[in-house]
Design a protein around this motif. Structure first.
Motif, mmCIF file in Angstrom:
data_model
loop_
_atom_site.group_PDB
_atom_site.id
_atom_site.type_symbol
_atom_site.label_atom_id
_atom_site.label_comp_id
_atom_site.label_asym_id
_atom_site.label_seq_id
_atom_site.Cartn_x
_atom_site.Cartn_y
_atom_site.Cartn_z
ATOM 1 N N LYS A 118 0.831 -1.214 0.000
ATOM 2 C CA LYS A 118 0.000 0.000 0.000
ATOM 3 C C LYS A 118 0.858 1.253 0.000
ATOM 4 C CE LYS A 118 -3.736 -2.320 2.428
ATOM 5 N NZ LYS A 118 -4.380 -2.522 3.751
ATOM 6 N N LEU A 119 1.937 1.235 0.783
ATOM 7 C CA LEU A 119 2.852 2.370 0.823
ATOM 8 C C LEU A 119 3.499 2.577 -0.554
ATOM 9 C CD1 LEU A 119 4.481 4.563 2.351
ATOM 10 C CD2 LEU A 119 6.130 2.760 2.920
ATOM 11 N N CYS A 120 3.953 1.496 -1.168
ATOM 12 C CA CYS A 120 4.577 1.591 -2.491
ATOM 13 C C CYS A 120 3.606 2.144 -3.525
ATOM 14 C CB CYS A 120 5.095 0.217 -2.929
ATOM 15 S SG CYS A 120 6.476 -0.368 -1.933
ATOM 16 N N LEU A 121 2.373 1.714 -3.460
ATOM 17 C CA LEU A 121 1.356 2.200 -4.386
ATOM 18 C C LEU A 121 1.125 3.705 -4.189
ATOM 19 C CD1 LEU A 121 -0.313 0.876 -6.607
ATOM 20 C CD2 LEU A 121 -2.106 0.473 -4.930
ATOM 21 N N ARG A 122 1.036 4.132 -2.926
ATOM 22 C CA ARG A 122 0.861 5.565 -2.630
ATOM 23 C C ARG A 122 2.047 6.390 -3.142
ATOM 24 N NH1 ARG A 122 -0.957 3.950 2.477
ATOM 25 N NH2 ARG A 122 0.934 4.706 3.469
ATOM 26 N N LEU A 123 3.242 5.790 -3.111
ATOM 27 C CA LEU A 123 4.437 6.492 -3.583
ATOM 28 C C LEU A 123 4.577 6.454 -5.102
ATOM 29 C CD1 LEU A 123 6.975 5.339 -0.853
ATOM 30 C CD2 LEU A 123 5.920 7.602 -1.100
ATOM 31 N N GLY A 124 3.682 5.733 -5.771
ATOM 32 C CA GLY A 124 3.659 5.719 -7.224
ATOM 33 C C GLY A 124 4.291 4.517 -7.894
ATOM 34 N N ALA A 125 4.524 3.453 -7.159
ATOM 35 C CA ALA A 125 5.105 2.247 -7.763
ATOM 36 C C ALA A 125 4.166 1.693 -8.822
ATOM 37 C CB ALA A 125 5.388 1.192 -6.707
ATOM 38 N N LYS A 126 4.733 1.383 -9.962
ATOM 39 C CA LYS A 126 3.962 0.779 -11.049
ATOM 40 C C LYS A 126 4.106 -0.732 -11.070
ATOM 41 C CE LYS A 126 2.689 4.771 -12.543
ATOM 42 N NZ LYS A 126 1.509 5.301 -11.881
ATOM 43 N N THR A 127 5.248 -1.213 -10.575
ATOM 44 C CA THR A 127 5.527 -2.644 -10.569
ATOM 45 C C THR A 127 5.806 -3.082 -9.148
ATOM 46 O OG1 THR A 127 6.517 -2.491 -12.768
ATOM 47 C CG2 THR A 127 7.031 -4.461 -11.483
ATOM 48 N N PHE A 128 5.174 -4.178 -8.742
ATOM 49 C CA PHE A 128 5.417 -4.762 -7.428
ATOM 50 C C PHE A 128 5.794 -6.217 -7.637
ATOM 51 C CE2 PHE A 128 4.467 -6.535 -3.242
ATOM 52 C CZ PHE A 128 4.924 -5.535 -2.388
ATOM 53 N N SER A 129 7.004 -6.563 -7.209
ATOM 54 C CA SER A 129 7.505 -7.935 -7.316
ATOM 55 C C SER A 129 7.559 -8.531 -5.921
ATOM 56 C CB SER A 129 8.909 -7.940 -7.925
ATOM 57 O OG SER A 129 8.875 -7.458 -9.236
ATOM 58 N N TYR A 130 6.915 -9.675 -5.751
ATOM 59 C CA TYR A 130 6.786 -10.292 -4.432
ATOM 60 C C TYR A 130 7.274 -11.734 -4.464
ATOM 61 C CZ TYR A 130 4.275 -12.527 -0.520
ATOM 62 O OH TYR A 130 3.948 -13.260 0.597
ATOM 63 N N VAL A 131 8.091 -12.100 -3.480
ATOM 64 C CA VAL A 131 8.524 -13.489 -3.333
ATOM 65 C C VAL A 131 7.489 -14.194 -2.468
ATOM 66 C CG1 VAL A 131 10.287 -15.073 -2.489
ATOM 67 C CG2 VAL A 131 10.962 -12.907 -3.528
ATOM 68 N N SER A 132 6.765 -15.092 -3.074
ATOM 69 C CA SER A 132 5.729 -15.864 -2.405
ATOM 70 C C SER A 132 6.290 -17.258 -2.121
ATOM 71 C CB SER A 132 4.482 -15.913 -3.290
ATOM 72 O OG SER A 132 3.410 -16.556 -2.644
ATOM 73 N N ILE A 179 -1.720 -18.753 3.663
ATOM 74 C CA ILE A 179 -1.376 -17.353 3.942
ATOM 75 C C ILE A 179 -0.680 -16.728 2.741
ATOM 76 C CG2 ILE A 179 0.005 -15.807 5.414
ATOM 77 C CD1 ILE A 179 -2.593 -17.056 6.689
ATOM 78 N N LYS A 180 0.250 -17.467 2.138
ATOM 79 C CA LYS A 180 0.927 -16.957 0.945
ATOM 80 C C LYS A 180 -0.088 -16.688 -0.174
ATOM 81 C CE LYS A 180 5.300 -17.009 2.205
ATOM 82 N NZ LYS A 180 6.121 -15.785 2.230
ATOM 83 N N GLY A 181 -1.031 -17.603 -0.372
ATOM 84 C CA GLY A 181 -2.054 -17.430 -1.398
ATOM 85 C C GLY A 181 -2.987 -16.266 -1.099
ATOM 86 N N GLU A 182 -3.378 -16.125 0.153
ATOM 87 C CA GLU A 182 -4.225 -14.986 0.552
ATOM 88 C C GLU A 182 -3.490 -13.671 0.307
ATOM 89 O OE1 GLU A 182 -5.311 -15.494 4.657
ATOM 90 O OE2 GLU A 182 -6.610 -17.213 4.235
ATOM 91 N N THR A 183 -2.207 -13.656 0.636
ATOM 92 C CA THR A 183 -1.412 -12.442 0.441
ATOM 93 C C THR A 183 -1.336 -12.090 -1.037
ATOM 94 O OG1 THR A 183 -0.120 -12.955 2.426
ATOM 95 C CG2 THR A 183 0.833 -11.351 0.896
ATOM 96 N N GLU A 184 -1.115 -13.083 -1.880
ATOM 97 C CA GLU A 184 -1.095 -12.836 -3.325
ATOM 98 C C GLU A 184 -2.422 -12.239 -3.794
ATOM 99 O OE1 GLU A 184 1.874 -16.459 -4.801
ATOM 100 O OE2 GLU A 184 -0.252 -16.492 -5.353
ATOM 101 N N ALA A 185 -3.530 -12.832 -3.340
ATOM 102 C CA ALA A 185 -4.855 -12.355 -3.762
ATOM 103 C C ALA A 185 -5.090 -10.913 -3.311
ATOM 104 C CB ALA A 185 -5.945 -13.282 -3.207
ATOM 105 N N LYS A 186 -4.681 -10.606 -2.099
ATOM 106 C CA LYS A 186 -4.878 -9.244 -1.584
ATOM 107 C C LYS A 186 -3.959 -8.248 -2.278
ATOM 108 C CE LYS A 186 -6.806 -10.776 2.761
ATOM 109 N NZ LYS A 186 -6.794 -10.737 4.211
ATOM 110 N N LEU A 187 -2.757 -8.673 -2.654
ATOM 111 C CA LEU A 187 -1.881 -7.796 -3.432
ATOM 112 C C LEU A 187 -2.518 -7.489 -4.781
ATOM 113 C CD1 LEU A 187 1.669 -9.288 -2.714
ATOM 114 C CD2 LEU A 187 0.884 -6.966 -2.136
#
Length: 162
Positions: free
Chosen positions: A42-56, A71-79
Motif C-alpha cells: 500500500k505504501l509503495c502504491l501511494r508512492l507511485g510504484a507501477k511494478t510490485f515484485s513479491y517473493v511468495s 497465507i501466501k495465497g491470501e497475500t497474493e490475492a490481496k496484493l
C-alpha cells in the motif's frame, strides 16, 4: 528506480517472510507474511510504484489446507486487489542460501532433491538459490513491456545465473 521514455518508473520488491517457528505463532506469522507485506504494498502504491515484485512460495493457494501456503495465497490475492499496474508473483521452491540457524527439515529436503538436479528434472520443485530469485525479479520487473500480472515459478528462475 528505472527511467523509461523520459520518466522515472518506481519498481517495488518485497521478499519479506519468515517461518512459523521463527515467528513464534501462526498469528505472528500472518502479521509478518501478510499484514506487513500488504502494508508495504500500500505504501509503495501511494508512492507511485507501477511494478510490485513479491517473493511468495511454491504451492501458494488461498484455499490450501496447509496454513503456510494458504497465507501466501491470501497475500497474493490481496496484493492483486491493490491494483498495481504490474504485479509479479515469484513462487520459488525451497530457497537455498546461508542461514543464521539450522533448519533440519530444509536440510533434509535439500539432500532429497539433489537427484533432481543431477538428472536435470523437476526444476519447479528442486531448491533454488536466493540470488537466482533476486535476478529473476529484476529481469521480469525491467522487461520492456512487463506483464500486468504474472506468476513466475522456480523452473523459469533456474535459467538466471547470478
Amino acid at each position: 528506480m528505472a527511467v523509461s521514455e523520459g520518466r522515472a518508473a518506481l519498481h517495488a520488491f518485497c521478499a519479506l517472510g519468515t517461518t512459523i517457528k521463527q515467528a513464534g505463532s501462526q498469528e505472528k506469522f500472518r502479521q509478518i507474511d501478510q499484514t506487513f507485506v500488504l502494508d508495504f504494498g500500500k505504501l509503495c502504491l501511494r508512492l507511485g510504484a507501477k511494478t510490485f515484485s513479491y517473493v511468495s512460495a511454491l504451492g501458494a493457494d488461498h484455499r490450501s489446507k496447509v496454513f503456510y501456503n494458504r497465507i501466501k495465497g491470501e497475500t497474493e490475492a490481496k496484493l492483486k486487489e491493490l491494483g498495481f499496474p504490474h504485479l509479479l508473483l515469484h513462487r520459488p521452491s525451497l530457497l537455498l542460501g546461508d542461514r543464521d540457524e539450522f533448519r533440519f527439515g530444509e536440510s533434509l529436503a535439500m539432500y532429497a532433491m539433489l537427484p533432481l538436479k543431477w538428472l536435470r528434472i523437476g526444476d519447479s520443485f528442486r531448491g533454488i538459490e536466493a540470488s537466482k530469485v533476486a535476478r529473476g525479479m529484476l529481469i521480469h520487473a525491467f522487461e520492456k513491456r512487463p506483464a500486468s500480472f504474472k506468476i513466475i515459478v522456480s523452473r523459469e528462475m533456474h535459467q538466471f545465473t547470478p
